[in-house]
Write a protein that holds these residues in place. Structure first.
Motif, PDB file in Angstrom:
ATOM      1  N   ALA A   6       0.693  -1.222   0.040  1.00 51.47           N
ATOM      2  CA  ALA A   6      -0.166  -0.072   0.139  1.00 51.47           C
ATOM      3  C   ALA A   6       0.890   1.360   0.282  1.00 51.47           C
ATOM      4  CB  ALA A   6      -0.810   0.041   1.199  1.00 51.47           C
ATOM      5  N   GLN A  26       2.482   1.830  -3.466  1.00 51.31           N
ATOM      6  CA  GLN A  26       1.390   2.070  -4.355  1.00 51.31           C
ATOM      7  C   GLN A  26       0.989   3.625  -4.401  1.00 51.31           C
ATOM      8  OE1 GLN A  26       1.211   0.149  -6.778  1.00 51.31           O
ATOM      9  NE2 GLN A  26      -0.702  -0.865  -6.629  1.00 51.31           N
ATOM     10  N   LEU A  27       1.118   4.163  -2.995  1.00 46.16           N
ATOM     11  CA  LEU A  27       0.767   5.544  -2.768  1.00 46.16           C
ATOM     12  C   LEU A  27       1.864   6.456  -3.025  1.00 46.16           C
ATOM     13  CD1 LEU A  27      -1.411   5.373   0.564  1.00 46.16           C
ATOM     14  CD2 LEU A  27      -2.181   5.924  -1.829  1.00 46.16           C
ATOM     15  N   GLU A  38      -5.215   9.505  -9.169  1.00 44.77           N
ATOM     16  CA  GLU A  38      -4.779   8.224  -8.652  1.00 44.77           C
ATOM     17  C   GLU A  38      -4.539   8.110  -7.464  1.00 44.77           C
ATOM     18  OE1 GLU A  38      -1.578   7.231 -11.278  1.00 44.77           O
ATOM     19  OE2 GLU A  38      -2.548   7.780 -12.963  1.00 44.77           O
ATOM     20  N   GLY A  39      -3.886   8.929  -6.803  1.00 40.03           N
ATOM     21  CA  GLY A  39      -3.532   8.724  -5.383  1.00 40.03           C
ATOM     22  C   GLY A  39      -4.969   8.809  -4.544  1.00 40.03           C
ATOM     23  N   GLN A  48      -6.747   5.655  -4.796  1.00 36.46           N
ATOM     24  CA  GLN A  48      -6.232   4.568  -3.990  1.00 36.46           C
ATOM     25  C   GLN A  48      -6.525   4.740  -2.374  1.00 36.46           C
ATOM     26  OE1 GLN A  48      -2.056   4.320  -4.600  1.00 36.46           O
ATOM     27  NE2 GLN A  48      -2.386   4.048  -7.070  1.00 36.46           N
ATOM     28  N   GLU A  51     -10.138   3.539  -1.963  1.00 32.07           N
ATOM     29  CA  GLU A  51     -10.285   2.207  -1.684  1.00 32.07           C
ATOM     30  C   GLU A  51      -9.751   1.497  -0.859  1.00 32.07           C
ATOM     31  OE1 GLU A  51      -9.913   0.371  -5.571  1.00 32.07           O
ATOM     32  OE2 GLU A  51     -11.975   0.993  -6.381  1.00 32.07           O
ATOM     33  N   LEU A  52      -8.506   1.905  -0.325  1.00 34.74           N
ATOM     34  CA  LEU A  52      -8.011   1.351   0.784  1.00 34.74           C
ATOM     35  C   LEU A  52      -8.837   1.545   2.156  1.00 34.74           C
ATOM     36  CD1 LEU A  52      -4.363   2.519   0.565  1.00 34.74           C
ATOM     37  CD2 LEU A  52      -5.235   0.244   0.682  1.00 34.74           C
ATOM     38  N   PHE A  87      -4.386  -5.523  -4.595  1.00 38.35           N
ATOM     39  CA  PHE A  87      -3.300  -5.110  -5.454  1.00 38.35           C
ATOM     40  C   PHE A  87      -2.846  -6.085  -6.348  1.00 38.35           C
ATOM     41  CE2 PHE A  87      -2.374  -3.019  -1.021  1.00 38.35           C
ATOM     42  CZ  PHE A  87      -2.765  -1.853  -1.539  1.00 38.35           C
ATOM     43  N   ARG A 139      -3.004  -7.335 -10.149  1.00 38.77           N
ATOM     44  CA  ARG A 139      -3.647  -7.156 -11.292  1.00 38.77           C
ATOM     45  C   ARG A 139      -3.095  -7.800 -12.240  1.00 38.77           C
ATOM     46  NH1 ARG A 139      -3.334  -1.410 -13.152  1.00 38.77           N
ATOM     47  NH2 ARG A 139      -5.214  -1.616 -13.763  1.00 38.77           N
ATOM     48  N   THR A 154      -6.294   0.281  -8.897  1.00 39.79           N
ATOM     49  CA  THR A 154      -5.582   0.098  -7.650  1.00 39.79           C
ATOM     50  C   THR A 154      -5.417  -1.469  -7.260  1.00 39.79           C
ATOM     51  OG1 THR A 154      -7.722   0.010  -6.412  1.00 39.79           O
ATOM     52  CG2 THR A 154      -6.518   2.152  -6.644  1.00 39.79           C
ATOM     53  N   LEU A 206      -7.921  -3.085  -5.719  1.00 39.49           N
ATOM     54  CA  LEU A 206      -8.391  -3.450  -4.548  1.00 39.49           C
ATOM     55  C   LEU A 206      -9.828  -3.560  -4.589  1.00 39.49           C
ATOM     56  CD1 LEU A 206      -6.874  -0.445  -2.410  1.00 39.49           C
ATOM     57  CD2 LEU A 206      -6.273  -2.824  -2.336  1.00 39.49           C
TER      58      LEU A 206
END
Length: 267
Positions: A5, A8-9, A46-47, A50, A53-54, A186, A188, A200, A202
């Motif tokens: 996570a 990704q961020l 995008e951030g 994410q 969804e987190l 995560f 894909r 994401t 998620l």
């Protein structure tokens, strides 16, 4: 999970920092500033997606499963709202979004928290649109299941004509149904990453968590070159006794259709 996570961020934040530094240092020529700013906005979006969804995944994972069994949602009303919500997204890609509701009138109550139900089905519709190329089609069908005229469950099919599921994500360790990597956070597919489609990884984790906590079921069929169909079933208050008990998880199954003459959703 936390390491992934954080990574990704970190990626969109690092890109935003770099682009802002380029603008501040006047390395970017004036005529190109607007384009760079658009890239910054995209990275911010995008951030935010994410983080959203987190937080959603954390909320549904920490929820008391009994909450679903003590809640009711009108699936007809939730679906109508979702179809209207995602219509502009589909139109932006020239995708036909068809929502097929039962001809009968009246609510279709299922034992799921309304907010979680919206997040669950919303993720499926958004994914279908995201992974379907322009001028494709996404079909959402709601099917009531009755026993002796009493509603026991409601089935929702989300079918698309887009990218099929990467076969590597549909192979469960030790062939254990419901453990397929496609539902892992995560994760894909290589085909999606190669196509440069943002996401994401998620969404399906949220879908599985909500369905399993509610005592429902997921079945997925996917055919290369034809698309995929995600079928989720939620019990009604009267049908709870017919479905797995709370936290009898991993009741899902993935069915991959690999023949050229098959149609997603027939499995």
């Amino acid at each position: 999970f936390m390491q992934t996570a954080a990574h990704q961020l970190k990626s969109p934040l690092a890109a935003i920092q770099m682009m802002i530094e380029l603008i501040r240092s006047r390395i970017v020529p004036p005529e190109a500033v607007e384009g760079v700013c658009k890239k910054v906005i995209n990275r911010c979006q995008e951030g935010i997606a994410q983080v959203t969804e987190l937080l959603t995944l954390a909320r549904v994972q920490e929820a008391d499963p009994l909450h679903h069994r003590q809640s009711q949602a009108d699936l007809r009303a939730v679906m109508s709202g979702l179809c209207e919500r995602f219509k502009p997204l589909a139109e932006g890609k020239s995708i036909e979004l068809a929502c097929n509701m039962p001809e009968e009138e009246g609510p279709l109550h299922v034992s799921v928290d309304p907010r979680d139900l919206g997040d669950c089905i919303g993720n499926l519709i958004e994914n279908a649109i995201k992974y379907t190329p322009e001028r494709g089609k996404v079909t959402v069908t709601v099917v009531p299941e009755r026993v002796n005229d009493e509603l026991v469950a409601v089935l929702v099919n989300v079918t698309d004509t887009g990218m099929s599921i990467d076969p590597q994500l549909a192979k469960a360790p030790d062939e254990e149904p419901g453990r397929e990597p496609v539902f892992d956070a995560f994760r894909r597919g290589a085909n999606v990453i190669a196509a440069g489609i943002p996401g994401t990884g998620l969404g399906l984790s949220i879908v599985r968590e909500v369905v399993e906590q509610a005592g429902g079921r997921i079945i997925v069929s996917s055919c290369p070159g034809q698309g995929s169909c995600f079928s989720v079933t939620f019990p009604s208050p009267a049908g709870l006794a017919l479905y797995p008990q709370v936290r009898n998880t991993r009741v899902s199954a993935i069915v991959l259709e690999n023949t050229d003459d098959s149609t997603p959703g027939e499995a």
